[in-house]
Design a protein around this motif. Structure first.
Motif, PDB file in Angstrom:
ATOM      1  N   THR A   1      48.408 -13.585  -9.459  1.00 22.60           N
ATOM      2  CA  THR A   1      49.743 -12.786  -9.785  1.00 22.60           C
ATOM      3  C   THR A   1      49.538 -11.278  -9.572  1.00 22.60           C
ATOM      4  OG1 THR A   1      49.695 -12.443 -12.310  1.00 22.60           O
ATOM      5  CG2 THR A   1      50.588 -14.631 -11.311  1.00 22.60           C
ATOM      6  N   THR A   2      50.663 -10.471  -9.359  1.00 24.56           N
ATOM      7  CA  THR A   2      50.521  -9.048  -9.603  1.00 24.56           C
ATOM      8  C   THR A   2      49.885  -8.460 -10.745  1.00 24.56           C
ATOM      9  OG1 THR A   2      52.191  -8.881  -7.919  1.00 24.56           O
ATOM     10  CG2 THR A   2      51.783  -6.964  -9.008  1.00 24.56           C
ATOM     11  N   ALA A   3      50.403  -8.970 -11.734  1.00 22.17           N
ATOM     12  CA  ALA A   3      49.816  -8.565 -13.290  1.00 22.17           C
ATOM     13  C   ALA A   3      48.578  -8.889 -13.197  1.00 22.17           C
ATOM     14  CB  ALA A   3      50.545  -9.344 -14.231  1.00 22.17           C
ATOM     15  N   GLU A   4      48.007 -10.010 -12.960  1.00 21.07           N
ATOM     16  CA  GLU A   4      46.539 -10.245 -12.934  1.00 21.07           C
ATOM     17  C   GLU A   4      45.626  -9.428 -12.059  1.00 21.07           C
ATOM     18  OE1 GLU A   4      46.992 -15.351 -13.640  1.00 21.07           O
ATOM     19  OE2 GLU A   4      46.725 -14.427 -11.565  1.00 21.07           O
ATOM     20  N   LEU A   5      46.200  -9.075 -10.976  1.00 19.68           N
ATOM     21  CA  LEU A   5      45.559  -8.093 -10.072  1.00 19.68           C
ATOM     22  C   LEU A   5      45.535  -6.802 -10.764  1.00 19.68           C
ATOM     23  CD1 LEU A   5      46.813  -9.591  -6.573  1.00 19.68           C
ATOM     24  CD2 LEU A   5      44.630  -9.941  -7.674  1.00 19.68           C
ATOM     25  N   VAL A   6      46.531  -6.319 -11.115  1.00 18.16           N
ATOM     26  CA  VAL A   6      46.426  -4.917 -11.860  1.00 18.16           C
ATOM     27  C   VAL A   6      45.609  -5.017 -13.124  1.00 18.16           C
ATOM     28  CG1 VAL A   6      47.834  -3.282 -13.192  1.00 18.16           C
ATOM     29  CG2 VAL A   6      48.984  -4.137 -11.296  1.00 18.16           C
ATOM     30  N   ALA A   7      45.498  -5.977 -13.505  1.00 13.27           N
ATOM     31  CA  ALA A   7      44.476  -6.049 -14.969  1.00 13.27           C
ATOM     32  C   ALA A   7      43.104  -6.094 -14.517  1.00 13.27           C
ATOM     33  CB  ALA A   7      44.945  -7.109 -15.641  1.00 13.27           C
ATOM     34  N   GLY A   8      42.642  -6.931 -13.177  1.00 11.95           N
ATOM     35  CA  GLY A   8      41.322  -7.218 -12.952  1.00 11.95           C
ATOM     36  C   GLY A   8      40.831  -7.108 -11.580  1.00 11.95           C
TER      37      GLY A   8
ATOM     38  N   PHE B   1      56.378  -2.800 -15.512  1.00 15.15           N
ATOM     39  CA  PHE B   1      56.400  -3.256 -14.254  1.00 15.15           C
ATOM     40  C   PHE B   1      54.775  -3.248 -13.717  1.00 15.15           C
ATOM     41  CE2 PHE B   1      56.442  -1.853  -9.777  1.00 15.15           C
ATOM     42  CZ  PHE B   1      56.852  -2.879  -9.326  1.00 15.15           C
ATOM     43  N   ALA B   2      54.219  -4.115 -12.855  1.00 11.92           N
ATOM     44  CA  ALA B   2      53.078  -4.053 -12.092  1.00 11.92           C
ATOM     45  C   ALA B   2      53.190  -4.205 -10.938  1.00 11.92           C
ATOM     46  CB  ALA B   2      52.152  -5.085 -12.804  1.00 11.92           C
ATOM     47  N   GLY B   3      52.599  -3.202 -10.182  1.00  6.82           N
ATOM     48  CA  GLY B   3      52.721  -3.462  -8.545  1.00  6.82           C
ATOM     49  C   GLY B   3      51.146  -3.346  -8.039  1.00  6.82           C
ATOM     50  N   ILE B   4      51.015  -3.789  -6.652  1.00 11.92           N
ATOM     51  CA  ILE B   4      49.889  -3.429  -6.044  1.00 11.92           C
ATOM     52  C   ILE B   4      50.201  -3.123  -4.639  1.00 11.92           C
ATOM     53  CG2 ILE B   4      48.113  -4.987  -7.545  1.00 11.92           C
ATOM     54  CD1 ILE B   4      48.049  -6.749  -5.036  1.00 11.92           C
TER      55      ILE B   4
ATOM     56  N   LYS C   1      46.728   0.055  -7.710  1.00 12.54           N
ATOM     57  CA  LYS C   1      47.263  -0.649  -8.548  1.00 12.54           C
ATOM     58  C   LYS C   1      48.352   0.114  -9.336  1.00 12.54           C
ATOM     59  CE  LYS C   1      42.988  -2.507 -10.009  1.00 12.54           C
ATOM     60  NZ  LYS C   1      42.233  -3.066 -11.370  1.00 12.54           N
ATOM     61  N   VAL C   2      49.472  -0.224  -9.540  1.00 16.30           N
ATOM     62  CA  VAL C   2      50.782   0.583 -10.026  1.00 16.30           C
ATOM     63  C   VAL C   2      50.878   0.218 -11.312  1.00 16.30           C
ATOM     64  CG1 VAL C   2      52.887   1.758  -9.869  1.00 16.30           C
ATOM     65  CG2 VAL C   2      51.164   1.294  -7.945  1.00 16.30           C
ATOM     66  N   GLY C   3      51.251   0.821 -12.400  1.00 20.85           N
ATOM     67  CA  GLY C   3      52.096   0.252 -13.723  1.00 20.85           C
ATOM     68  C   GLY C   3      53.073   1.289 -13.886  1.00 20.85           C
ATOM     69  N   MET C   4      54.190   0.811 -14.345  1.00 20.24           N
ATOM     70  CA  MET C   4      55.359   1.576 -14.544  1.00 20.24           C
ATOM     71  C   MET C   4      56.090   1.058 -15.844  1.00 20.24           C
ATOM     72  SD  MET C   4      58.907   2.467 -12.545  1.00 20.24           S
ATOM     73  CE  MET C   4      60.022   1.662 -13.636  1.00 20.24           C
ATOM     74  N   ASN C   5      56.672   2.017 -16.609  1.00 21.63           N
ATOM     75  CA  ASN C   5      57.127   1.529 -17.803  1.00 21.63           C
ATOM     76  C   ASN C   5      58.692   2.219 -17.885  1.00 21.63           C
ATOM     77  OD1 ASN C   5      56.692   3.854 -19.148  1.00 21.63           O
ATOM     78  ND2 ASN C   5      55.775   2.896 -20.797  1.00 21.63           N
TER      79      ASN C   5
END
Length: 170
Positions: free
Chosen positions: A93-100, A78-81, A108-112
């Motif tokens: 997208t949230t995933a793009e923003l978390v990455a870059g 899961f990715a969030g900002i 930026k938040v990543g959870m698994n």
């Protein structure tokens, strides 16, 4: 998780042994209900989250807060900002923003949730885009960390119980 947020400022990991096969565990990850994790449900209700008894923890609730990232069959990612200031959300997208994203003021938040070698785990990583944001986020992290840990362990226990029931054919 390393692909999403290889670096972080704040991190929390929780693990629980689950003697079941991967299919049963991952099915339980996607199917666990808030009603099966009463402590997590109570704590999340304090945040205003919709934790109705019939809602699934992962697919109905967590994925509503950000992007679900496709991953291998042993992981839900899961990715969030979040912007700490009242700034416009950057494009993407949230995933793009978390990455870059490097815009100041963003967390930026990543959870698994991952199952490997008989262990179900959840990891959260948080990265601030600038030093000022990191300093401002730290008190919040310290405040929520205990409750977050209780929530995660309650979720893991609910998933384990469901996986064991599924593995036993109940």
């Amino acid at each position: 998780m390393d692909r999403l947020l290889p670096e972080w400022h704040f991190r929390e990991v929780h693990r629980l042994s689950v003697p079941a096969d991967q299919e049963a565990v991952m099915s339980a990850v996607y199917g666990a209900l808030w009603s099966e994790a009463p402590l997590a449900r109570a704590l999340m209700a304090l945040t205003g989250a919709d934790v109705s008894a019939g809602r699934r923890i992962v697919t109905d609730s967590l994925s509503a807060m950000g992007d679900v990232i496709p991953s291998d069959g042993d992981e839900f990612l899961f990715a969030g900002i979040q912007a700490l200031d009242d700034i416009p959300r950057p494009e993407g997208t949230t995933a793009e923003l978390v990455a870059g994203c490097t815009d100041p003021g963003i967390v930026k938040v990543g959870m698994n949730l991952r199952y490997a070698d008989g262990v179900l785990s959840t990891e959260t990583r948080v990265l601030a885009t600038d030093e000022g944001t990191r300093r401002r986020f730290r008190p919040y992290w310290l405040f929520i960390r205990f409750g977050s840990g209780l929530t995660r362990m309650s979720m893991l226990r609910a998933i384990r119980a469901r996986a064991l029931r599924q593995a036993a054919g109940a």
